[in-house]
Write an enzyme that holds these catalytic residues in place. Sequence first.
Site, short mmCIF file in Angstrom:
data_model
loop_
_atom_site.label_atom_id
_atom_site.label_comp_id
_atom_site.label_asym_id
_atom_site.label_seq_id
_atom_site.Cartn_x
_atom_site.Cartn_y
_atom_site.Cartn_z
N ARG A 57 1.02 1.62 -6.35
CA ARG A 57 1.25 0.64 -5.09
C ARG A 57 0.01 0.10 -4.74
O ARG A 57 -0.03 -0.92 -4.07
CB ARG A 57 1.70 1.50 -4.09
CG ARG A 57 3.09 2.11 -4.13
CD ARG A 57 3.55 2.96 -2.91
NE ARG A 57 3.63 1.81 -1.88
CZ ARG A 57 4.95 1.38 -1.69
NH1 ARG A 57 6.14 1.66 -2.41
NH2 ARG A 57 5.12 0.57 -0.46
N GLU A 106 7.68 -13.19 -24.86
CA GLU A 106 6.60 -12.10 -24.61
C GLU A 106 7.15 -10.75 -24.78
O GLU A 106 6.38 -9.86 -24.72
CB GLU A 106 5.62 -12.57 -23.57
CG GLU A 106 6.27 -12.57 -22.07
CD GLU A 106 5.17 -12.52 -20.91
OE1 GLU A 106 4.09 -11.99 -21.10
OE2 GLU A 106 5.48 -13.16 -19.95
N GLU A 162 8.81 -21.71 -18.88
CA GLU A 162 8.58 -20.44 -18.33
C GLU A 162 9.68 -19.51 -19.07
O GLU A 162 9.33 -18.16 -19.34
CB GLU A 162 8.60 -20.30 -16.90
CG GLU A 162 8.97 -18.89 -16.25
CD GLU A 162 7.50 -17.82 -16.61
OE1 GLU A 162 6.53 -18.32 -17.36
OE2 GLU A 162 7.59 -16.74 -16.28
N ASN A 178 1.05 0.24 6.09
CA ASN A 178 1.39 -0.73 4.84
C ASN A 178 2.09 -1.74 5.40
O ASN A 178 3.13 -1.47 6.17
CB ASN A 178 2.36 -0.03 4.05
CG ASN A 178 2.80 -0.82 2.85
OD1 ASN A 178 2.30 -1.77 2.24
ND2 ASN A 178 4.08 -0.38 2.45
N GLY A 179 1.70 -3.05 5.39
CA GLY A 179 2.22 -4.21 5.98
C GLY A 179 0.98 -5.07 6.09
O GLY A 179 0.03 -5.09 5.81
N HIS A 220 13.89 -36.38 -30.03
CA HIS A 220 12.53 -36.83 -30.85
C HIS A 220 12.12 -36.13 -31.79
O HIS A 220 11.03 -35.87 -32.29
CB HIS A 220 11.66 -37.25 -29.88
CG HIS A 220 12.00 -38.36 -28.89
ND1 HIS A 220 11.94 -39.82 -29.21
CD2 HIS A 220 12.64 -38.47 -27.67
CE1 HIS A 220 12.26 -40.43 -28.21
NE2 HIS A 220 12.66 -39.64 -27.25
N LYS A 248 8.83 -16.02 -21.35
CA LYS A 248 9.38 -14.79 -20.99
C LYS A 248 10.07 -14.20 -22.31
O LYS A 248 9.97 -12.91 -22.74
CB LYS A 248 10.37 -15.00 -19.67
CG LYS A 248 9.75 -14.99 -18.34
CD LYS A 248 9.10 -13.70 -18.00
CE LYS A 248 7.81 -13.61 -17.51
NZ LYS A 248 6.73 -14.62 -17.69
N CYS A 258 0.99 -1.16 0.04
CA CYS A 258 -0.09 -0.09 0.09
C CYS A 258 0.78 1.24 0.01
O CYS A 258 2.18 1.20 -0.05
CB CYS A 258 -0.81 0.22 1.31
SG CYS A 258 -1.76 -1.49 1.67
N TRP A 287 -3.66 -1.63 -1.33
CA TRP A 287 -3.68 -3.08 -2.11
C TRP A 287 -3.84 -3.87 -0.90
O TRP A 287 -3.07 -4.17 -0.11
CB TRP A 287 -2.38 -3.39 -2.54
CG TRP A 287 -2.28 -4.53 -2.99
CD1 TRP A 287 -1.58 -6.02 -2.44
CD2 TRP A 287 -2.54 -5.14 -4.52
NE1 TRP A 287 -1.74 -7.08 -3.17
CE2 TRP A 287 -2.21 -6.62 -4.46
CE3 TRP A 287 -2.77 -4.49 -5.49
CZ2 TRP A 287 -2.30 -7.35 -5.60
CZ3 TRP A 287 -2.98 -5.22 -6.56
CH2 TRP A 287 -2.81 -6.44 -6.72
N LYS A 295 -2.15 -7.22 -19.00
CA LYS A 295 -1.82 -7.80 -17.82
C LYS A 295 -2.75 -8.94 -17.40
O LYS A 295 -2.29 -9.74 -16.65
CB LYS A 295 -1.80 -6.60 -16.64
CG LYS A 295 -1.09 -7.25 -15.50
CD LYS A 295 0.38 -7.72 -15.38
CE LYS A 295 0.60 -8.51 -14.20
NZ LYS A 295 1.89 -9.35 -14.28
C1 AGP Z 1 3.17 -14.09 -18.07
O1 AGP Z 1 4.13 -13.43 -18.06
C2 AGP Z 1 1.84 -13.45 -18.84
N1 AGP Z 1 1.62 -12.38 -18.51
C3 AGP Z 1 0.72 -14.25 -18.92
O2 AGP Z 1 0.96 -15.72 -19.33
C4 AGP Z 1 -0.04 -14.60 -17.41
O3 AGP Z 1 0.95 -15.38 -16.80
C5 AGP Z 1 -1.39 -15.24 -17.60
O4 AGP Z 1 -2.31 -14.27 -18.57
C6 AGP Z 1 -2.08 -15.60 -16.11
O5 AGP Z 1 -2.48 -14.54 -15.71
P1 AGP Z 1 -2.88 -14.33 -14.08
O6 AGP Z 1 -1.76 -15.22 -13.25
O7 AGP Z 1 -3.27 -13.32 -13.72
O8 AGP Z 1 -4.18 -15.51 -14.27
#
Ligand code: AGP
Length: 610
Positions: free
Chosen positions: A27, A490, A483, A100-101, A506, A487, A2, A74, A605
């Site tokens: 925040r 994306e 993962e 905040n905490g 394979h 990264k 927060c 938050w 996001k």
């Molecule tokens: C990951 O870097 C991406 N932003 C995306 O794959 C994300 O993890 C996915 O959309 C799931 O989002 P969530 O964890 O908010 O459900």
Amino acid sequence: MCGIIGYIGNKQALPIILEGLKRMEYRGYDSAGVALFNQEKLEVIKKQGKFINLQNELKSRSITSSSGLGHIRWATHGEPSDLNAHPHTDCQNKIAVVHNGIIENYQELKRWLASQGHQFKTKTDSEVIAHLIEERNKTVPLEEAVRGALNHVKGAYGLAVISEKEPDKIVAARLGSPVVLGIISQGEYLIASDVAAILPFTREVIFLEESEMAIITKQGYKINKLNGAVSCHQPQQIEWDLDEAEKGGYDHFMLKEIMEEPETIKASLRGRVVLEEGGVKLGGLIDVLEQLKKIERIYIVACGTAHYAGRIGSYLIENLTGIPTEVEYASEFRYREKPLDKKSVVLAISQSGETADTLAAIRLANQQDLLTLGIVNAVGSSIARETKAGVYNHIGPEIAVASTKAFVSQLVVVTLIAILLGRQRNMPKAKAQEIIKELLKLPDKIEDVLNQKEKIEEIAKVYESANDFIFIGRKLSYPVALEGALKMKEISYVHAEGYPAGELKHGPLALIDQTWPVVAVIPQDSVYDKTFSNLEEAKARQGQIIAIATANDEEIKRIADRIVYVPKTLEILYPILTVVPLQLLAYYLAKIKGRDIDQPRNLAKSVTVE
Ligand code: AGP
């Protein structure tokens, strides 16, 4: 995470407080509020939702006050609402607190305060602070009441307090959450969580250290230890501009959030492990502990990065509990034809708590009357509300589209859930203690990895012109490879495949030549030798090998062109460390390519559409 702010001086407090809150919007955005003195009477105005809601509420108010507090929230405990917004007050509405905490022992404190006759208005942990101060402020000055109150508090706080009895004073304290004092002029001061809130008014600041308290009046300020010892600080000048300040001095939120990962692990563990008992306490699962004892299958549903955390979680849960665990992309799980096993639980993992496919998967499970759990960061989000129980990450908002600190937190939380389930079955106390002990060491170990960020940047420069990467790993390192590839894709827009190392021969081996860097996640674990032999296959085709390996591994030098070492840890915890070089590799490659790192093209996001 927060944001708190307080002002005292010779100007109108409200506009300054609002300007500071606006600079801290990143925040938290669940609610916002202010506390001021209106004709010497304490007045608190607070609104759920974005900061603009509070601004609109205040348009119709004119409050002349030369001191006051503000807060942007938050949520951690207590859903986002007008009532649960800060500032919080005591029974008499004469003391206001912004915090905040997390107060770990707030239920115990709440019970004691209620037994002393205190009436609570909210479900938050923070409100107990106002009542603890009220209890003491009857006989001692505000700073002594705050000091006494905090002696009973376990957890983390960055807080500020004002009181009707002493309207020309702000008391602030810090333990685990940042507090900065801004010196505007002699007799005019700001206190805030973040330099960003102070920069519009002054660059002269003092950062409170752990267990310190500041007593601020129009006559000046005093900083001392919570135990009463005197502290001495020299003010310093902040050189950052505002944009840098919001990012903590880093170029992007993504890098800031990666660098926060030691704190992320601490926040995810805070108040949840009891080492001497080999126990795990997850408040959000208390109501379903009996049901969890009886489950015979677990389905983990998630998308993207959260899905890869779920894959690692499935290894952990099966390894530590023996419960068969299936992981599915939430977007596929929702089309399953056969009915789900009645004695199972569906665990959703989601940072935002709003991902449409994951929410749809949970709704399918709810329709079949299965127990649904969530590992969610956003308090009060749809998935948090529609799952029957769950565990919050408690790591503050993740701003960058690319999920990094949330992934690390998801791995910590799923490990805690696996220990809890294991201890309900036949996991020996010593085994649980071994894992908990190692979890508690991870913040320092992840720091060792972060300290190699310049080396990883150099590796990114070497492979700047590569058009394709392949990431490989076995067992728990396979989802880490997935993962790492995600990264890379994306944020640098470079093609990258994640593959089980055992699958290389394979088919994908046909791709390998000197133009295809092979990123191998190869810690010294139970499958090291097998992965090593896969690397020999790739090397024989002139593949360039970038290895993420365990510190002091001499063997890997025989085959890897570049190596990033991570500290030794338990096999089941390596993903928390081995993912970090991959996050940084993608970040630096994207930076070299001038990508829009925090908001990569075509992505959001939170994917709230199917
Ligand atoms: C990951 O870097 C991406 N932003 C995306 O794959 C994300 O993890 C996915 O959309 C799931 O989002 P969530 O964890 O908010 O459900």
